[in-house]
Design a protein around this motif. Structure first.
Motif, PDB file in Angstrom:
ATOM      1  N   ASN A 166     -76.807  29.010  43.370  1.00 27.85           N
ATOM      2  CA  ASN A 166     -77.931  29.738  42.786  1.00 27.85           C
ATOM      3  C   ASN A 166     -78.961  30.118  43.843  1.00 27.85           C
ATOM      4  N   PHE A 167     -79.197  29.225  44.811  1.00 28.19           N
ATOM      5  CA  PHE A 167     -80.099  29.573  45.909  1.00 28.19           C
ATOM      6  C   PHE A 167     -79.554  30.775  46.683  1.00 28.19           C
ATOM      7  N   LEU A 168     -78.258  30.745  46.972  1.00 25.92           N
ATOM      8  CA  LEU A 168     -77.634  31.852  47.697  1.00 25.92           C
ATOM      9  C   LEU A 168     -77.690  33.146  46.886  1.00 25.92           C
ATOM     10  N   SER A 169     -77.500  33.021  45.573  1.00 30.98           N
ATOM     11  CA  SER A 169     -77.591  34.199  44.709  1.00 30.98           C
ATOM     12  C   SER A 169     -78.993  34.791  44.767  1.00 30.98           C
ATOM     13  N   SER A 170     -80.009  33.920  44.700  1.00 29.27           N
ATOM     14  CA  SER A 170     -81.392  34.385  44.784  1.00 29.27           C
ATOM     15  C   SER A 170     -81.653  35.068  46.123  1.00 29.27           C
TER      16      SER A 170
END
Length: 556
Positions: free
Chosen positions: A493-497
């Motif tokens: 999710n961090f990478l997606s953000s």
């Protein structure tokens, strides 16, 4: 939760009907016939269902709240959702370490559940704070900054509690099955399947009920009900206290006092670096014959100043890192259903009757339905058929299960891209490119296949990752093992953000609409889905390659 002095010195309890290294809630040795197994895990599974009802009562429709009452743009809202989901899924690494080193799983569950309930209560209060002002000409409301601050404080208090409650409850539930007993050891693999079934039941219920309440009745009520559900989760967990098996810990399997697993592993790495000039012939003498594995042999040099078991422990954790890294792409894909999938649905025809609209977030129910339908098929049909060919108790290895799920996630992303291309074409054909508020005359049912594929992918990947990271670490690090599994979703999710922010900046500078423009009829979510499909393909190839050479600890 104490043992006698003799028991502690022996390290284990050996007696007919007594479970080794385990005590009951009064500190007496656990009796197999009256503790643990399915009788205990039933309480933890019930608590997990209620907790997931609470968590997804917030998470599944958060995109709508950000773009609605908080008036954020599509890109900023998606980024904020991913950051929050990532934090909630990353914190288990911290709590898992604390549980394994200091508090123990039971006390960590009690502590984090209190944070969780306080956060949900504060979130309910935040939803009742009125907007600060309203423009008299445009009638646009101005969002109160107090409301925004309180809302975000509540969200991250929930993340703090959920991160510890989730990882310790799952590990505690799995601990109720004794690996030394053949019947209970086999039941543990089934436990992970049915745990995920129960979780999906809780998620399906909240998506059917809470999303409708939030969008049609009241956001405050829509957050208040999850708060009550979390209270129920804590009650159910405490209800089974007399049946639970508790670790007799305080000491590890080799009699060493527990300390922080990160500290132990770090000590091994530092010792190996200091002793890097050690010759290969000396390395062999440093370890016991059954402990001199060929994996990460450079760590053998650490045995000069570290316990040999600590060296093997560090090797076990390091061997998981390549699998963990290759699985991160699935974590990125996992973050799309509560964000862009939901935003897609909000632009499409969602009417059941002229006056009744299906909330866009409710379509996530098809993920849960797919899981609920497919888990029994997998457990009762797929596994026996696979067993007849592979002669493995679980049918296929956990890495084969994970790679199959990642392959299905590729198909899901390709389907999502094709559907979005059709949605954009429909909007263009009906002259709706410049009218983002208008509903595109295309049924929201077109999104169902990508949700269903995503659900079936979950059955393979998520359950496989959970079992893999729990089973491939030493017993003393089980909480940390499950934390590593959950952190895949968090880091994903961090990478997606991060990807959303970078792509938003890059594509908005061209003078044209960005990929994530507020007007989705001019945006290009389909490009983003194609990009994720390509990254998932690379992840699939890497997992398949690694699975061929991976050596399992305690293979079943």
């Amino acid at each position: 939760m104490s043992m006698s002095k003799d028991d502690k010195e022996a390290g284990i309890i050996v007696s007919d009907g007594i479970v080794e290294c385990s005590v009951d809630y009064q500190g007496n040795p656990s009796v197999r016939s009256t503790s643990g197994g399915w009788r205990s895990s039933g309480f933890t599974i019930g608590a997990e269902m209620a907790e997931k009802f609470a968590y997804f009562g917030v998470a599944s429709n958060l995109m709508t709240y950000f773009t609605g009452p908080l008036q954020e743009s599509t890109a900023v809202a998606a980024s904020n959702v991913n950051l929050w989901l990532g934090t909630a899924a990353f914190l288990p690494l911290v709590w898992g370490s604390i549980a394994d080193s200091f508090l123990g799983r039971f006390r960590t569950i009690l502590l984090t559940s209190s944070f969780y309930i306080m956060g949900l209560g504060l979130l309910t209060f935040a939803a009742t704070i009125p907007d600060l002002c309203a423009d008299q000409e445009t009638h646009d409301s101005c969002v109160s900054q107090v409301k925004v601050v309180v809302f975000f404080c509540a969200l991250y208090l929930i993340a703090l509690g959920e991160g510890g409650f989730k990882v310790c409850l799952r590990a505690f539930g799995a601990d109720q099955f004794d690996e030394q007993d053949p019947v209970e050891s086999k039941a543990k693999s089934t436990y992970f399947n049915w745990l995920y079934f129960a979780i999906s039941t809780g998620i399906l219920t909240t998506r059917l009920v809470i999303n409708y309440v939030q969008e049609n009745l009241s956001w405050a009520l829509g957050y208040g009900i999850p708060c009550l559900s979390m209270m129920l989760a804590l009650f159910l967990f405490l209800l089974g206290i007399k049946t639970y098996r508790f670790s007799s810990g305080g000491e590890g399997r080799h009699g060493k006092k527990h300390n922080n697993p990160f500290v132990r592993i770090g000590r091994v790495l530092i010792a190996a670096a200091k002793n890097r000039r050690q010759t290969s012939s000396d390395e062999t003498c440093l370890l016991l014959p059954d402990e001199s594995s060929n994996k990460y042999r450079f760590l053998n040099r650490a045995a000069i100043s570290c316990d040999s078991y600590e060296v093997e422990e560090a090797k076990a954790v390091l061997s998981l890192i390549p699998i963990w890294m290759c699985s991160l792409v699935f974590g990125i894909v996992y973050g799309q259903s509560p964000t862009f999938f939901t935003k897609q649905g909000s632009t499409m025809d969602r009417s059941i009757t002229p006056t009744l609209l299906v909330p866009a977030a409710t379509l996530q129910c098809f993920i849960s339905l797919a899981i609920l339908i497919f888990i029994p098929i997998y457990d009762r049909l797929f596994v026996p058929i696979a067993q007849s060919f592979t002669h493995k108790p679980a049918g296929i290895t956990t890495l084969q299960r994970i790679s199959t799920g990642i392959f299905l996630s590729i198909i899901s992303m390709v389907t999502a891209a094709l559907v979005e291309m059709k949605r954009l074409k429909t909007a263009r054909d009906h002259g709706l490119l410049d009218t983002p508020e208008a509903i595109v005359p295309m049924s929201v049912c077109w999104l169902i296949p990508q949700y269903v594929l995503f659900g079936v992918s979950d059955v393979f990947t998520m359950v496989g990752l959970q079992e893999f990271f729990y089973g491939q670490v030493p017993v003393e690090l089980r909480s940390m093992g499950l934390a590593l599994y959950i952190s895949i979703i968090g880091i994903g999710n961090f990478l997606s953000s991060f990807m959303i922010s970078v792509i938003e900046m890059a594509t908005s500078q061209s003078g044209q609409a960005s990929w994530f423009d507020n007007n989705l009829n001019q945006a290009h979510l389909d490009y983003f889905y194609w990009l994720l499909a390509c990254l998932s393909s690379m992840s699939f190839v890497c997992i398949v390659y690694l699975s061929k050479s991976y050596v399992y600890n305690n293979p079943k």
